[in-house]
Motif scaffolding. Structure first.
Motif, PDB file in Angstrom:
ATOM      1  N   SER A  13      42.372  -9.127  44.004  1.00 38.52           N
ATOM      2  CA  SER A  13      41.342  -9.591  44.943  1.00 38.52           C
ATOM      3  C   SER A  13      41.374  -8.839  46.262  1.00 38.52           C
ATOM      4  O   SER A  13      40.361  -8.735  46.952  1.00 38.52           O
ATOM      5  CB  SER A  13      41.528 -11.089  45.211  1.00 38.52           C
ATOM      6  N   VAL A  84      53.667 -13.390  45.856  1.00 38.41           N
ATOM      7  CA  VAL A  84      53.622 -14.181  47.098  1.00 38.41           C
ATOM      8  C   VAL A  84      54.924 -13.991  47.868  1.00 38.41           C
ATOM      9  O   VAL A  84      55.955 -13.592  47.299  1.00 38.41           O
ATOM     10  CB  VAL A  84      53.407 -15.690  46.815  1.00 38.41           C
ATOM     11  N   HIS A 178      57.957  -0.151  43.198  1.00 35.40           N
ATOM     12  CA  HIS A 178      58.012  -0.484  44.626  1.00 35.40           C
ATOM     13  C   HIS A 178      56.906   0.305  45.322  1.00 35.40           C
ATOM     14  O   HIS A 178      56.909   1.542  45.291  1.00 35.40           O
ATOM     15  CB  HIS A 178      59.381  -0.120  45.214  1.00 35.40           C
ATOM     16  N   MET A 186      50.405  -9.187  53.227  1.00 34.79           N
ATOM     17  CA  MET A 186      51.824  -9.467  53.022  1.00 34.79           C
ATOM     18  C   MET A 186      52.698  -8.522  53.835  1.00 34.79           C
ATOM     19  O   MET A 186      53.676  -8.940  54.459  1.00 34.79           O
ATOM     20  CB  MET A 186      52.204  -9.348  51.535  1.00 34.79           C
TER      21      MET A 186
HETATM   22  N1  LIG Z   1      52.786  -4.996  51.042  1.00 35.34           N
HETATM   23  C1  LIG Z   1      54.044  -4.579  50.864  1.00 35.34           C
HETATM   24  O1  LIG Z   1      54.660  -3.949  51.761  1.00 35.34           O
HETATM   25  C2  LIG Z   1      54.754  -4.845  49.560  1.00 35.34           C
HETATM   26  C3  LIG Z   1      56.033  -4.289  49.398  1.00 35.34           C
HETATM   27  C4  LIG Z   1      56.715  -4.491  48.200  1.00 35.34           C
HETATM   28  C5  LIG Z   1      56.091  -5.213  47.178  1.00 35.34           C
HETATM   29  N2  LIG Z   1      54.853  -5.756  47.370  1.00 35.34           N
HETATM   30  C6  LIG Z   1      54.265  -6.506  46.250  1.00 35.34           C
HETATM   31  O2  LIG Z   1      52.975  -5.980  45.956  1.00 35.34           O
HETATM   32  C7  LIG Z   1      52.156  -7.014  45.375  1.00 35.34           C
HETATM   33  C8  LIG Z   1      50.835  -7.072  46.125  1.00 35.34           C
HETATM   34  O3  LIG Z   1      51.124  -7.328  47.478  1.00 35.34           O
HETATM   35  P1  LIG Z   1      50.082  -7.109  48.669  1.00 35.34           P
HETATM   36  O4  LIG Z   1      50.837  -6.487  49.776  1.00 35.34           O
HETATM   37  O5  LIG Z   1      48.831  -6.498  48.174  1.00 35.34           O
HETATM   38  O6  LIG Z   1      49.854  -8.644  49.070  1.00 35.34           O
HETATM   39  P2  LIG Z   1      48.578  -9.485  49.455  1.00 35.34           P
HETATM   40  O7  LIG Z   1      47.623  -8.666  50.254  1.00 35.34           O
HETATM   41  O8  LIG Z   1      49.130 -10.754  50.015  1.00 35.34           O
HETATM   42  O9  LIG Z   1      47.872  -9.772  48.030  1.00 35.34           O
HETATM   43  C9  LIG Z   1      48.509 -10.599  47.087  1.00 35.34           C
HETATM   44  C10 LIG Z   1      47.646 -10.632  45.851  1.00 35.34           C
HETATM   45  O10 LIG Z   1      48.292 -11.451  44.852  1.00 35.34           O
HETATM   46  C11 LIG Z   1      47.346 -12.410  44.401  1.00 35.34           C
HETATM   47  N3  LIG Z   1      48.026 -13.603  43.916  1.00 35.34           N
HETATM   48  C12 LIG Z   1      48.969 -14.332  44.541  1.00 35.34           C
HETATM   49  N4  LIG Z   1      49.351 -15.371  43.764  1.00 35.34           N
HETATM   50  C13 LIG Z   1      48.629 -15.279  42.621  1.00 35.34           C
HETATM   51  C14 LIG Z   1      48.555 -16.046  41.433  1.00 35.34           C
HETATM   52  N5  LIG Z   1      49.306 -17.153  41.254  1.00 35.34           N
HETATM   53  N6  LIG Z   1      47.706 -15.660  40.463  1.00 35.34           N
HETATM   54  C15 LIG Z   1      46.934 -14.566  40.612  1.00 35.34           C
HETATM   55  N7  LIG Z   1      46.935 -13.802  41.719  1.00 35.34           N
HETATM   56  C16 LIG Z   1      47.781 -14.152  42.707  1.00 35.34           C
HETATM   57  C17 LIG Z   1      46.478 -12.678  45.607  1.00 35.34           C
HETATM   58  O11 LIG Z   1      45.288 -13.341  45.246  1.00 35.34           O
HETATM   59  P3  LIG Z   1      44.470 -14.311  46.284  1.00 35.34           P
HETATM   60  O12 LIG Z   1      43.564 -13.393  47.085  1.00 35.34           O
HETATM   61  O13 LIG Z   1      43.745 -15.234  45.397  1.00 35.34           O
HETATM   62  O14 LIG Z   1      45.484 -14.999  47.166  1.00 35.34           O
HETATM   63  C18 LIG Z   1      46.270 -11.248  46.100  1.00 35.34           C
HETATM   64  O15 LIG Z   1      45.314 -10.583  45.306  1.00 35.34           O
HETATM   65  C19 LIG Z   1      52.980  -8.291  45.449  1.00 35.34           C
HETATM   66  O16 LIG Z   1      53.603  -8.516  44.204  1.00 35.34           O
HETATM   67  C20 LIG Z   1      54.027  -7.966  46.519  1.00 35.34           C
HETATM   68  O17 LIG Z   1      55.197  -8.738  46.357  1.00 35.34           O
HETATM   69  C21 LIG Z   1      54.159  -5.570  48.538  1.00 35.34           C
END
Ligand SMILES: NC(=O)c1ccc[n+]([C@@H]2O[C@H](COP(=O)([O-])OP(=O)(O)OC[C@H]3O[C@@H](n4cnc5c(N)ncnc54)[C@H](OP(=O)(O)O)[C@@H]3O)[C@@H](O)[C@H]2O)c1
Length: 227
Positions: A13, A84, A178, A186
């Motif tokens: 999303s 999350v 990663h 996030m």
């Molecule tokens: N950003 C970073 O620096 C970083 C670093 C390491 C790892 N990550 C990982 O990368 C992934 C994406 O992170 P992001 O930074 O893009 O975070 P984000 O902007 O907070 O986006 C999180 C995404 O996960 C979806 N989501 C959460 N719970 C869900 C569920 N139960 N079912 C389906 N969709 C769900 C959210 O949907 P909604 O819009 O509906 O909430 C959103 O699309 C995560 O796994 C995070 O742990 C991020």
């Protein structure tokens, strides 16, 4: 650039998931992207190669229904991006049990359950990718912090390895990725890199890994990470 490949991106999303959808489309992939509720970002991507679907990975009935709707599809890549970081800044003992349990369920249990459900939709020699984090590495944890989040991604790494071992004879690959520290909701505004840099690197790593078997833990530059 028509790759002819087909990807299922779960949790698209916004943030990294949305960026991955854009990048795979630009590279000629067909993409099925999932959201939990209507995503303006996905709605803005008009492409005949994009199918937008809806499912919450914590909802088994919704995942089963999605599996049914996608009957007949075969994916070269199934990438569970959703995650999350609820109360990630609090030490584990200060996080309510139900909150800590939910982080574990969403980040570790639900992705692997999703992959299990969709395994019959994976193309031969396909790739299952999970969005992990360098914070999931036990060996590289020298700064502490993000305790329940770290533990959930370490659990994801462990479960994904066991998932691949259990299905080893099927001959598909598993990638734990990663993305870097990325400026998303996030990652926050102070993070190191933007979404475009991360998803370009992640897509390069995935395309370079197609056809490989076993489990690998890589960052967005392709570097192998210690477990
Ligand atoms: N950003 C970073 O620096 C970083 C670093 C390491 C790892 N990550 C990982 O990368 C992934 C994406 O992170 P992001 O930074 O893009 O975070 P984000 O902007 O907070 O986006 C999180 C995404 O996960 C979806 N989501 C959460 N719970 C869900 C569920 N139960 N079912 C389906 N969709 C769900 C959210 O949907 P909604 O819009 O509906 O909430 C959103 O699309 C995560 O796994 C995070 O742990 C991020």
């Amino acid at each position: 650039m028509a790759s002819g490949k087909n990807a299922l991106i779960v949790g698209a999303s916004r943030g990294l998931g949305l960026g991955l959808v854009e990048t795979f489309l630009q590279r000629g992939w067909r993409v099925t992207a999932t959201q939990r509720s209507a995503s303006p970002g996905l709605a803005a991507l008009s492409s005949d190669a994009l199918l937008v679907e809806t499912a919450d990975i914590d909802d088994d009935a919704a995942v089963d229904a999605l599996h049914g709707r996608l009957a007949g599809q075969s994916f070269d890549l199934i990438f569970v991006v959703a995650g999350v970081a609820t109360q990630a800044h609090d030490p584990a003992h200060a996080v309510p049990r139900d909150v800590a349990a939910q982080v574990y369920l969403t980040n570790a249990i639900s992705p692997v359950r999703f992959a299990e459900t969709f395994l019959d939709r994976l193309a031969p020699k396909g790739l299952v990718a999970f969005m992990s984090s360098i914070l999931g590495s036990v060996a590289l944890n020298e700064s502490g912090g993000w305790e329940t989040y770290r533990a959930s991604k370490a659990a994801l790494n462990t479960l994904a390895r066991s998932f691949e071992i259990r299905h080893h004879e099927a001959g598909f690959g598993v990638l734990l990725l990663h993305p870097g520290w990325v400026r998303t909701e996030m990652g926050g505004a102070d993070a190191d890199i933007d979404v475009a840099t991360s998803v370009t690197g992640l897509t390069d790593v995935i395309e370079g890994h197609l056809g490989q078997t076993g489990t690998a833990y890589r960052d967005y530059t392709g570097k192998t990470l210690d477990w």
